[in-house]
Each structure stands twice: as C-alpha cells, then as structure tokens.
Scaffold this motif. Structure first.
Motif, PDB file in Angstrom:
ATOM      1  N   PRO A  10      49.169  42.996  54.255  1.00 55.98           N
ATOM      2  CA  PRO A  10      50.404  43.767  54.362  1.00 55.98           C
ATOM      3  C   PRO A  10      50.666  44.559  53.095  1.00 55.98           C
ATOM      4  CG  PRO A  10      50.860  41.450  53.938  1.00 55.98           C
ATOM      5  CD  PRO A  10      49.393  41.562  54.186  1.00 55.98           C
ATOM      6  N   ILE A  11      51.384  45.636  53.241  1.00 52.38           N
ATOM      7  CA  ILE A  11      51.714  46.468  52.084  1.00 52.38           C
ATOM      8  C   ILE A  11      52.772  45.772  51.239  1.00 52.38           C
ATOM      9  CG2 ILE A  11      52.652  48.681  51.332  1.00 52.38           C
ATOM     10  CD1 ILE A  11      51.563  49.915  53.874  1.00 52.38           C
ATOM     11  N   ARG A  12      52.477  45.621  49.986  1.00 48.16           N
ATOM     12  CA  ARG A  12      53.435  45.020  49.054  1.00 48.16           C
ATOM     13  C   ARG A  12      54.282  46.152  48.471  1.00 48.16           C
ATOM     14  NH1 ARG A  12      49.233  42.437  45.205  1.00 48.16           N
ATOM     15  NH2 ARG A  12      48.066  44.234  45.971  1.00 48.16           N
ATOM     16  N   THR A  13      55.421  46.363  49.036  1.00 50.18           N
ATOM     17  CA  THR A  13      56.229  47.522  48.670  1.00 50.18           C
ATOM     18  C   THR A  13      56.798  47.435  47.256  1.00 50.18           C
ATOM     19  OG1 THR A  13      58.144  46.486  49.740  1.00 50.18           O
ATOM     20  CG2 THR A  13      56.850  48.042  51.056  1.00 50.18           C
ATOM     21  N   ASP A  14      56.793  46.219  46.673  1.00 49.99           N
ATOM     22  CA  ASP A  14      57.283  46.089  45.302  1.00 49.99           C
ATOM     23  C   ASP A  14      56.145  46.161  44.286  1.00 49.99           C
ATOM     24  OD1 ASP A  14      56.122  43.689  46.029  1.00 49.99           O
ATOM     25  OD2 ASP A  14      57.428  42.506  44.707  1.00 49.99           O
ATOM     26  N   ARG A  15      54.893  46.331  44.787  1.00 44.93           N
ATOM     27  CA  ARG A  15      53.729  46.450  43.895  1.00 44.93           C
ATOM     28  C   ARG A  15      53.376  47.921  43.803  1.00 44.93           C
ATOM     29  NH1 ARG A  15      51.229  46.375  39.915  1.00 44.93           N
ATOM     30  NH2 ARG A  15      49.255  45.280  39.526  1.00 44.93           N
ATOM     31  N   ILE A  16      53.633  48.513  42.650  1.00 43.26           N
ATOM     32  CA  ILE A  16      53.520  49.959  42.503  1.00 43.26           C
ATOM     33  C   ILE A  16      52.527  50.305  41.396  1.00 43.26           C
ATOM     34  CG2 ILE A  16      54.771  52.102  42.036  1.00 43.26           C
ATOM     35  CD1 ILE A  16      57.326  50.671  42.931  1.00 43.26           C
ATOM     36  N   PHE A  17      51.607  51.182  41.725  1.00 36.20           N
ATOM     37  CA  PHE A  17      50.681  51.726  40.736  1.00 36.20           C
ATOM     38  C   PHE A  17      51.070  53.183  40.475  1.00 36.20           C
ATOM     39  CE2 PHE A  17      48.382  48.071  42.191  1.00 36.20           C
ATOM     40  CZ  PHE A  17      47.614  47.666  41.117  1.00 36.20           C
ATOM     41  N   ILE A  18      51.509  53.461  39.262  1.00 38.47           N
ATOM     42  CA  ILE A  18      51.881  54.816  38.877  1.00 38.47           C
ATOM     43  C   ILE A  18      50.652  55.508  38.302  1.00 38.47           C
ATOM     44  CG2 ILE A  18      53.294  56.207  37.313  1.00 38.47           C
ATOM     45  CD1 ILE A  18      54.903  55.023  39.537  1.00 38.47           C
ATOM     46  N   LEU A  19      50.264  56.637  38.885  1.00 39.51           N
ATOM     47  CA  LEU A  19      49.066  57.339  38.449  1.00 39.51           C
ATOM     48  C   LEU A  19      49.416  58.496  37.519  1.00 39.51           C
ATOM     49  CD1 LEU A  19      46.914  57.524  41.718  1.00 39.51           C
ATOM     50  CD2 LEU A  19      47.274  55.616  40.133  1.00 39.51           C
ATOM     51  N   ASP A  20      48.777  58.521  36.382  1.00 35.94           N
ATOM     52  CA  ASP A  20      48.921  59.634  35.443  1.00 35.94           C
ATOM     53  C   ASP A  20      48.137  60.835  35.978  1.00 35.94           C
ATOM     54  OD1 ASP A  20      49.388  61.205  33.244  1.00 35.94           O
ATOM     55  OD2 ASP A  20      48.639  59.763  31.778  1.00 35.94           O
ATOM     56  N   ALA A 121      57.754  54.777  35.113  1.00 34.43           N
ATOM     57  CA  ALA A 121      57.307  53.396  35.299  1.00 34.43           C
ATOM     58  C   ALA A 121      58.341  52.418  34.745  1.00 34.43           C
ATOM     59  CB  ALA A 121      55.955  53.192  34.608  1.00 34.43           C
ATOM     60  N   HIS A 122      58.922  52.762  33.611  1.00 31.83           N
ATOM     61  CA  HIS A 122      59.895  51.888  32.959  1.00 31.83           C
ATOM     62  C   HIS A 122      61.118  51.673  33.848  1.00 31.83           C
ATOM     63  CE1 HIS A 122      63.097  50.889  29.996  1.00 31.83           C
ATOM     64  NE2 HIS A 122      62.123  50.190  29.440  1.00 31.83           N
ATOM     65  N   GLU A 123      61.610  52.721  34.480  1.00 31.20           N
ATOM     66  CA  GLU A 123      62.800  52.591  35.327  1.00 31.20           C
ATOM     67  C   GLU A 123      62.509  51.754  36.568  1.00 31.20           C
ATOM     68  OE1 GLU A 123      64.646  56.305  36.152  1.00 31.20           O
ATOM     69  OE2 GLU A 123      65.237  56.631  34.056  1.00 31.20           O
ATOM     70  N   LEU A 124      61.277  51.842  37.093  1.00 34.34           N
ATOM     71  CA  LEU A 124      60.918  51.018  38.246  1.00 34.34           C
ATOM     72  C   LEU A 124      60.857  49.542  37.871  1.00 34.34           C
ATOM     73  CD1 LEU A 124      58.174  53.308  39.808  1.00 34.34           C
ATOM     74  CD2 LEU A 124      60.375  52.719  40.849  1.00 34.34           C
ATOM     75  N   VAL A 125      60.398  49.261  36.657  1.00 26.65           N
ATOM     76  CA  VAL A 125      60.375  47.879  36.184  1.00 26.65           C
ATOM     77  C   VAL A 125      61.805  47.340  36.080  1.00 26.65           C
ATOM     78  CG1 VAL A 125      59.849  46.400  34.209  1.00 26.65           C
ATOM     79  CG2 VAL A 125      58.168  48.077  34.982  1.00 26.65           C
ATOM     80  N   GLN A 126      62.719  48.210  35.655  1.00 28.10           N
ATOM     81  CA  GLN A 126      64.118  47.797  35.552  1.00 28.10           C
ATOM     82  C   GLN A 126      64.707  47.443  36.915  1.00 28.10           C
ATOM     83  OE1 GLN A 126      65.502  47.405  32.414  1.00 28.10           O
ATOM     84  NE2 GLN A 126      63.383  47.890  31.879  1.00 28.10           N
ATOM     85  N   LYS A 127      64.077  47.929  37.972  1.00 27.70           N
ATOM     86  CA  LYS A 127      64.521  47.621  39.331  1.00 27.70           C
ATOM     87  C   LYS A 127      63.755  46.419  39.909  1.00 27.70           C
ATOM     88  CE  LYS A 127      65.678  52.463  40.261  1.00 27.70           C
ATOM     89  NZ  LYS A 127      65.371  53.668  41.094  1.00 27.70           N
ATOM     90  N   ASN A 128      63.094  45.664  39.010  1.00 28.35           N
ATOM     91  CA  ASN A 128      62.367  44.445  39.376  1.00 28.35           C
ATOM     92  C   ASN A 128      61.114  44.709  40.210  1.00 28.35           C
ATOM     93  OD1 ASN A 128      64.207  42.695  38.066  1.00 28.35           O
ATOM     94  ND2 ASN A 128      65.600  42.862  39.810  1.00 28.35           N
ATOM     95  N   CYS A 129      60.542  45.895  40.063  1.00 31.35           N
ATOM     96  CA  CYS A 129      59.267  46.184  40.725  1.00 31.35           C
ATOM     97  C   CYS A 129      58.111  45.744  39.821  1.00 31.35           C
ATOM     98  CB  CYS A 129      59.145  47.680  41.018  1.00 31.35           C
ATOM     99  SG  CYS A 129      60.325  48.289  42.240  1.00 31.35           S
ATOM    100  N   ASN A 130      57.018  45.358  40.452  1.00 28.34           N
ATOM    101  CA  ASN A 130      55.809  44.984  39.722  1.00 28.34           C
ATOM    102  C   ASN A 130      54.976  46.257  39.554  1.00 28.34           C
ATOM    103  OD1 ASN A 130      53.530  43.847  38.648  1.00 28.34           O
ATOM    104  ND2 ASN A 130      53.103  42.491  40.378  1.00 28.34           N
ATOM    105  N   VAL A 131      55.024  46.825  38.351  1.00 27.85           N
ATOM    106  CA  VAL A 131      54.492  48.171  38.129  1.00 27.85           C
ATOM    107  C   VAL A 131      53.311  48.140  37.167  1.00 27.85           C
ATOM    108  CG1 VAL A 131      55.021  50.510  37.309  1.00 27.85           C
ATOM    109  CG2 VAL A 131      56.766  49.173  38.510  1.00 27.85           C
TER     110      VAL A 131
END
Length: 262
Positions: A10-20, A121-131
């Motif tokens: 399943p897609i882990r919607t809180d697991r985010i990979f930010i690509l440069d 990426a920093h703001e997503l971490v503040q929202k409790n995402c695994n980034v």
C-alpha cells in the motif's frame, strides 16, 4: 494483478521523498525508483526545470523530458493533490508541493533555490511526515543534516570503483614458475580469464607479491612482456600501474587511452 500488488504494497502517504532538481536532471526516470511512497516535487524545482529546458545540451534534454512526463501526469489528475504513478506494478503518488517564498529555518541562509527545497522538506517534517530529501548536491545534504533532516544521495546507476574495468588482472604463481615464464607460456595460465586486447597480466610470486612480471595481451594468442620504460633518460614509472599507462601511451598503434585515478 494490479489490485493484488496494491494490497501487498500500500502507498504510505506519510512517507515522502523530496527530489532535488539535480536528481531529475541526472535521471529523468527517477520517479520509477521510488515505490509505494509519495514522490514530492517542490514548486521551485518546476521553475528550475523551466529554466534548463531552453538549453541544447543533455541537461536541457532531460529537463524537457521530465516536464513532458509531469504534463502527462497532470492530464490524469491534480499534481497538487497527487497523481498515482504505476510504472512497474507498484503504485506511488507524484505530488507537487508549494514552495515557501522565504526560508525561515535560519537567518544566515539566503532564500536561494536550494534552501527553498530544504525548507519544503522541513515544513513537511513539522507536519509529522517521514521525509527524505534526495539530492546529488553534497552541500544540500550537509545543510539538511544540520537541520535534522534525513537526506541521501541518488545512487541509481552509480558504479562502485571496484566494478570498473581496471585494464589488468593479477595472478599469483610459485616463484620457480614465475622465473621461467615467457610470453609463449602464459596462455595456459590465463585460459580461465576473459582478456581484452591491450589488457595487462601481472604474474606475482605467491610468497612475495613484490616479485612480479608484467605482460600485455596483444590479441589472439599473443602476449609481450613489458620492460621498464625510461623517457628522456630521467622519467620512469613509480609503480606497475604507471608502467601500464606508459606502455600504452608510448604505443602509436593505441589511439585512445583512458586513465582513472589520483
């Protein structure tokens, strides 16, 4: 089949990979390397791709390819909300994240594009995402680490130094056999090795690796022993790999020599 795959991964919607940007320029197929997660594209990355697309080199070509793929995804749904992406049976989500217009994590950093990507990426971490921030820029990874962000290099397609073709092989022999070796006797010793023309064979004593002889494969069944080379009566190779290089560089029949090392 696809439904079963989705259940298994399943897609882990809180697991985010930010690509440069540099990841997408390096590999336009980078989207396919992440499975079952959210693949995040900061808005500022789109701006950089738009700038690079005008270039006529490989960077421009890759930028245009990425833009085309994102446009195709846009036709399937909203990139703002996230569009399902399923190239190899395992679904992910590609999503464009709005980039903050100023950097708030440090007063010492200017609001340059790299820092805006980090800020995303920093703001997503503040929202409790695994980034995880994926970038090929070492300095960006260092900045991310200082801020407590997880960052890593994009290593797909990278070849380990040990996997490079070295241009030589090393075979240990008893000292007595090494002493009597000649170019017309070497073939049975290397029969289990695949040799390329101009590849070198180092025959070294089993008990004393410093006692060795160097041979060059000329193709077919032909070898030649490489003797020390002196240039202008003063310049000599300092090690056996330099001797290999000089042997090839001094041979006019060899039109291209590639050297890798310090």
């Amino acid at each position: 089949m696809a439904k079963n795959d989705e259940k298994q991964c399943p897609i882990r919607t809180d697991r985010i990979f930010i690509l440069d940007t540099n990841v997408l320029i390096h590999d336009p197929n980078a989207f396919s390397s992440f499975k079952g997660v959210v693949i995040g594209i900061p808005f500022v990355v789109l701006e950089e791709l738009d700038t690079f697309k005008r270039e006529t080199n490989e960077k421009g070509r890759h930028a245009r390819e990425v833009i085309r793929r994102l446009d195709e995804l846009r036709m399937q749904g909203s990139l703002h909300d996230g569009v399902p992406f399923q190239p190899n049976g395992t679904k992910s989500i590609i999503k464009v994240f709005l980039t903050p217009r100023e950097v708030t994590f440090s007063d010492n950093l200017h609001a340059i594009k790299d820092d805006l990507i980090i800020q995303t990426a920093h703001e997503l971490v503040q929202k409790n995402c695994n980034v995880t921030l994926v970038t090929k820029d070492i300095n960006v990874r260092l900045k991310a680490d200082v801020l407590g962000l997880h960052a890593e290099d994009y290593t797909k397609g990278k070849i380990s130094y040990d996997d490079y073709y070295k241009g030589w092989i090393n075979i240990p022999l008893p000292a007595s056999e090494l002493k009597s070796m000649s170019p017309n006797k070497i073939l049975p010793i290397v029969q289990n090795h695949e040799l390329f023309t101009n590849q070198f064979v180092i025959l070294a004593s089993e008990k004393n690796p410093g006692n060795r002889r160097l041979f060059r494969y000329l193709g077919g069944k032909n070898f030649k022993e490489v003797a020390p080379i002196t240039i202008m009566n003063c310049f000599q190779a300092r090690n056996i790999q330099q001797l290999m290089a000089l042997e090839l560089l001094m041979d006019d029949s060899v039109k291209l020599v590639t050297l890798l090392g310090p």
